[in-house]
Design a protein around this motif. Sequence first.
Motif, short mmCIF file in Angstrom:
data_model
loop_
_atom_site.label_atom_id
_atom_site.label_comp_id
_atom_site.label_asym_id
_atom_site.label_seq_id
_atom_site.Cartn_x
_atom_site.Cartn_y
_atom_site.Cartn_z
N THR A 112 51.02 -12.55 54.90
CA THR A 112 49.76 -11.80 54.83
C THR A 112 49.83 -10.62 55.79
OG1 THR A 112 48.77 -13.23 56.52
CG2 THR A 112 48.34 -13.81 54.21
N ASN A 113 51.07 -10.18 56.06
CA ASN A 113 51.30 -9.10 57.02
C ASN A 113 52.41 -8.16 56.54
OD1 ASN A 113 51.13 -7.58 59.38
ND2 ASN A 113 52.55 -8.91 60.47
N THR A 114 52.31 -7.70 55.29
CA THR A 114 53.33 -6.79 54.79
C THR A 114 52.92 -5.33 55.01
OG1 THR A 114 52.41 -6.72 52.55
CG2 THR A 114 54.09 -8.42 52.99
N LEU A 115 53.90 -4.47 54.92
CA LEU A 115 53.65 -3.03 54.89
C LEU A 115 54.00 -2.55 53.50
CD1 LEU A 115 55.15 -1.60 58.20
CD2 LEU A 115 52.75 -1.66 57.52
N GLU A 116 53.04 -1.92 52.83
CA GLU A 116 53.34 -1.34 51.52
C GLU A 116 53.85 0.08 51.74
OE1 GLU A 116 51.29 -1.25 47.24
OE2 GLU A 116 50.24 -0.06 48.76
N LEU A 117 55.07 0.32 51.28
CA LEU A 117 55.68 1.64 51.40
C LEU A 117 55.58 2.33 50.05
CD1 LEU A 117 58.83 2.66 53.27
CD2 LEU A 117 58.62 3.31 50.88
N ARG A 118 54.98 3.49 50.06
CA ARG A 118 54.89 4.30 48.83
C ARG A 118 55.72 5.55 49.04
NH1 ARG A 118 48.37 3.89 48.35
NH2 ARG A 118 48.27 1.60 48.23
N GLU A 119 56.67 5.74 48.13
CA GLU A 119 57.57 6.89 48.20
C GLU A 119 57.53 7.61 46.87
OE1 GLU A 119 62.20 7.95 49.35
OE2 GLU A 119 61.60 5.87 49.18
N HIS A 120 57.36 8.92 46.92
CA HIS A 120 57.26 9.73 45.70
C HIS A 120 58.44 9.44 44.78
CE1 HIS A 120 56.08 13.01 43.15
NE2 HIS A 120 57.31 13.47 43.19
N GLY A 121 58.15 9.09 43.53
CA GLY A 121 59.18 8.85 42.54
C GLY A 121 59.68 7.42 42.46
N TYR A 122 59.15 6.52 43.31
CA TYR A 122 59.59 5.12 43.32
C TYR A 122 58.37 4.21 43.26
CZ TYR A 122 64.08 6.96 44.83
OH TYR A 122 65.26 7.65 44.91
N PRO A 123 58.57 2.97 42.75
CA PRO A 123 57.43 2.04 42.77
C PRO A 123 57.11 1.62 44.20
CG PRO A 123 59.43 0.94 41.99
CD PRO A 123 59.76 2.39 42.14
N PRO A 124 55.86 1.24 44.48
CA PRO A 124 55.52 0.74 45.82
C PRO A 124 56.34 -0.50 46.14
CG PRO A 124 53.54 1.09 44.50
CD PRO A 124 54.71 1.24 43.58
N ARG A 125 56.72 -0.65 47.40
CA ARG A 125 57.48 -1.81 47.86
C ARG A 125 56.79 -2.43 49.06
NH1 ARG A 125 61.03 -2.72 43.67
NH2 ARG A 125 62.31 -0.90 43.30
N HIS A 126 56.78 -3.74 49.11
CA HIS A 126 56.21 -4.45 50.25
C HIS A 126 57.34 -4.86 51.19
CE1 HIS A 126 51.93 -4.84 49.26
NE2 HIS A 126 52.37 -4.66 48.03
N TYR A 127 57.18 -4.52 52.45
CA TYR A 127 58.16 -4.87 53.49
C TYR A 127 57.60 -6.04 54.28
CZ TYR A 127 61.11 -0.87 52.54
OH TYR A 127 61.97 0.02 51.94
N PHE A 128 58.33 -7.16 54.26
CA PHE A 128 57.91 -8.41 54.89
C PHE A 128 58.48 -8.52 56.30
CE2 PHE A 128 57.53 -9.24 50.43
CZ PHE A 128 56.60 -10.25 50.27
N PRO A 129 57.69 -9.04 57.25
CA PRO A 129 58.27 -9.36 58.55
C PRO A 129 59.34 -10.44 58.37
CG PRO A 129 55.87 -9.63 58.57
CD PRO A 129 56.28 -9.40 57.16
N ARG A 130 60.43 -10.34 59.12
CA ARG A 130 61.51 -11.32 58.96
C ARG A 130 61.05 -12.75 59.21
NH1 ARG A 130 67.54 -9.25 59.80
NH2 ARG A 130 67.22 -7.22 58.87
N GLU A 131 60.09 -12.93 60.10
CA GLU A 131 59.63 -14.30 60.38
C GLU A 131 58.93 -14.93 59.17
OE1 GLU A 131 56.60 -11.50 62.42
OE2 GLU A 131 58.79 -11.65 62.34
N ASP A 132 58.56 -14.12 58.18
CA ASP A 132 57.93 -14.62 56.96
C ASP A 132 58.90 -14.70 55.79
OD1 ASP A 132 55.60 -14.72 58.43
OD2 ASP A 132 54.79 -12.87 57.62
N VAL A 133 60.20 -14.50 56.07
CA VAL A 133 61.24 -14.52 55.04
C VAL A 133 62.24 -15.62 55.36
CG1 VAL A 133 63.12 -13.18 53.97
CG2 VAL A 133 61.01 -12.03 54.67
N ARG A 134 62.67 -16.34 54.35
CA ARG A 134 63.68 -17.39 54.54
C ARG A 134 65.06 -16.74 54.70
NH1 ARG A 134 63.20 -22.63 52.73
NH2 ARG A 134 65.18 -22.76 53.82
N MET A 135 65.27 -16.13 55.87
CA MET A 135 66.52 -15.44 56.15
C MET A 135 67.71 -16.40 56.12
SD MET A 135 65.61 -12.30 56.33
CE MET A 135 67.18 -11.57 56.82
N ASP A 136 67.45 -17.69 56.36
CA ASP A 136 68.52 -18.69 56.33
C ASP A 136 69.12 -18.85 54.93
OD1 ASP A 136 65.90 -19.84 55.74
OD2 ASP A 136 66.90 -21.79 55.70
N LEU A 137 68.39 -18.42 53.89
CA LEU A 137 68.89 -18.53 52.53
C LEU A 137 69.60 -17.26 52.06
CD1 LEU A 137 65.85 -20.29 50.81
CD2 LEU A 137 67.94 -21.33 51.73
#
Length: 106
Positions: A28-53
């Motif tokens: 519940t703590n993403t950053l939505e990045l909007r870049e001209h010409g690309y779809p919006p992307r959500h950037y997740f904090p690493r602590e909310d990502v299963r980096m071990d996988l």
Amino acid sequence: MQNARITLHPSKQRMQVQVDGILLADSTNTLELREHGYPPRHYFPREDVRMDLLTVSETTTYCPFKGHTVYFSLGGRRDIAWSYEEPVEGMEAIADRVAFYEEVVE
């Protein structure tokens, strides 16, 4: 935060990423990045990502607006996610956050 091409928008909306039924990210703590010409992307904090996988891929790229990119794979699914570990000036907010290709994940 923004530059001529990119805007960042904090999001408190719950975002989840799944691949083949495996929950890879839940935040519940993403950053939505909007870049001209690309779809919006959500950037997740690493602590909310299963980096071990995820494993670091040999793929790397460079974006003049964001910096050097490191990619991650999940088993046989190559380069499904990426991160800017040392973003360019002005994009520090996305440092060490992880984004996923929505075309590949659920």
